[in-house]
Design a protein around this motif. Sequence first.
Motif, short mmCIF file in Angstrom:
data_model
loop_
_atom_site.label_atom_id
_atom_site.label_comp_id
_atom_site.label_asym_id
_atom_site.label_seq_id
_atom_site.Cartn_x
_atom_site.Cartn_y
_atom_site.Cartn_z
N TYR A 1 0.85 -1.19 0.00
CA TYR A 1 0.00 0.00 0.00
C TYR A 1 0.89 1.25 0.00
O TYR A 1 1.11 1.88 1.04
N PRO A 2 1.41 1.61 -1.18
CA PRO A 2 2.28 2.79 -1.25
C PRO A 2 1.46 4.08 -1.23
O PRO A 2 0.28 4.11 -1.60
N PRO B 1 0.82 7.97 -2.79
CA PRO B 1 0.85 8.41 -4.20
C PRO B 1 2.26 8.66 -4.72
O PRO B 1 2.59 8.29 -5.85
N GLN C 1 5.04 7.29 -3.55
CA GLN C 1 5.71 5.99 -3.64
C GLN C 1 5.22 5.19 -4.84
O GLN C 1 6.00 4.50 -5.50
N ALA C 2 3.92 5.27 -5.14
CA ALA C 2 3.37 4.57 -6.31
C ALA C 2 4.00 5.11 -7.59
O ALA C 2 4.31 4.34 -8.52
N LEU D 1 7.50 3.68 -7.76
CA LEU D 1 7.44 2.27 -8.18
C LEU D 1 7.24 2.15 -9.68
O LEU D 1 7.85 1.30 -10.33
N ALA D 2 6.37 3.01 -10.24
CA ALA D 2 6.13 2.98 -11.68
C ALA D 2 7.39 3.36 -12.45
O ALA D 2 7.70 2.76 -13.49
N ARG E 1 3.71 -6.43 -10.40
CA ARG E 1 2.57 -5.54 -10.62
C ARG E 1 1.42 -6.36 -11.19
O ARG E 1 1.57 -7.02 -12.23
N GLY F 1 -2.84 -4.34 -7.97
CA GLY F 1 -1.85 -3.43 -7.39
C GLY F 1 -0.50 -4.09 -7.27
O GLY F 1 -0.22 -5.12 -7.90
N TRP F 2 0.36 -3.50 -6.44
CA TRP F 2 1.72 -4.01 -6.25
C TRP F 2 1.72 -5.10 -5.19
O TRP F 2 1.14 -4.93 -4.11
#
Length: 418
Positions: free
Chosen positions: A12-13, A15, A17-18, A21-22, A165, A169-170
């Motif tokens: 649960y990153p 925004p 962190q997301a 990750l991308a 992914r 989600g991750w």
Amino acid sequence: MTATRSLSFKLYPSPAQAAALARKHLMLKDLWNAALEERIGAWRHSQTRVSRSDQEKALKEIRLGLEGWCGLVHTHEAQVVLKRLDLAFQAFFRRLRAGETPGFPRFKSAERFRGWGYKEHGNGFRVEMRDGGRHGHATLFGIGRMRMRGIARTPGRVLKADVTRTVHGWMLNVVVETGCAERAPAEGQAVGLDWGVSTFVTLAHEDGAFEELPNPRHWDLEAEDLKAEQRRLSAAARARKISQRALRKHRRALARRHAKIAARRKDFLHKTSARIVGRHRLIATEALAVRNMTGSARGTAEAPGRNVAQKAGLNRSILDTAPAGFLNMLRYKAEEAGAEFFEAKTRELKPSQRCPDCGAVRKKTLAERHHDCDCGCRLGRDEAAARVLLNWGLEESRRRQNAETSNPAGTVGDQAAA
């Protein structure tokens, strides 16, 4: 005694962190494609092979030369990507030597690049589980600390991990080293288990009773609806009647539906295997060569196959039951519960052709669903096969016990030392 187990947690990153990750995902995807292009170009222009070690040596220059790489991508993450590419080439050459369809390694889009891995806990990632293995936090290099949710039935020492992914989600898949025999001790009768498509499994019990578990057919329940929706989506995309944003949205919705089918199948396999292991002290089944069972009937241009469409439908039904995954679940759960688990070699035992009473072998076609022997044994085909497996498993168990009695633990080592 220890064993390795895989645990799955959802990340649960935040925004920010997301987004990081991308970016990491795209950089490692580009690394895969660049490394693949380098290997292809080197062979095409000078007939030389680029090794994995050669590409790993270039990582230092890549880290310094590419903007945004340093501080976001860990060396181990990049090394795992290069290792997976090298394994893909090894598998390609192995299939080529065996005369199989080679399947050359492919360039990957962001949708096809699933994720990356870590080789050692503490190098690039860290996992903090709560007491009992419920939920916790994960820290990834360049990303930071984030919440994770999941339940570890067998927590242990964290060895390595993968980040993937998915449509949900991750996900963080962690491999841990844990103590075995975490399951309640197996009790009850011995059982012979015959896997099938029309009936998922047929169980022949030691007391003469038998039980059939129906095939839930997870895919068939939604196949027509999914195919129709996919055809409508493809037609709209070809006619340019849908925007790219809407197209991506519909594709994600379809992917979620497929993921739900896979989740229901996995849940059914886990519950069924746990139920069988919990009720029986001995399980005897046959080893399944799924690749051979699901081979295509297409043939070649010179010798085209027959009943190709029917065989393709049968292959889908076989794969919908996930027989390899089911046997693997039975195997490790039996090990955890202390139950005996035996897998017969099908070509040697021939459980579908053999009589459970007299042992005579008579070839049957797939259309023959009943066993009718000259000795007077008349049973359903699947029940007869399950009883053959039960008899064989009991004999194997007696043989193992006799071997342990005649050669107790330590005897061989003591003789060798003497």
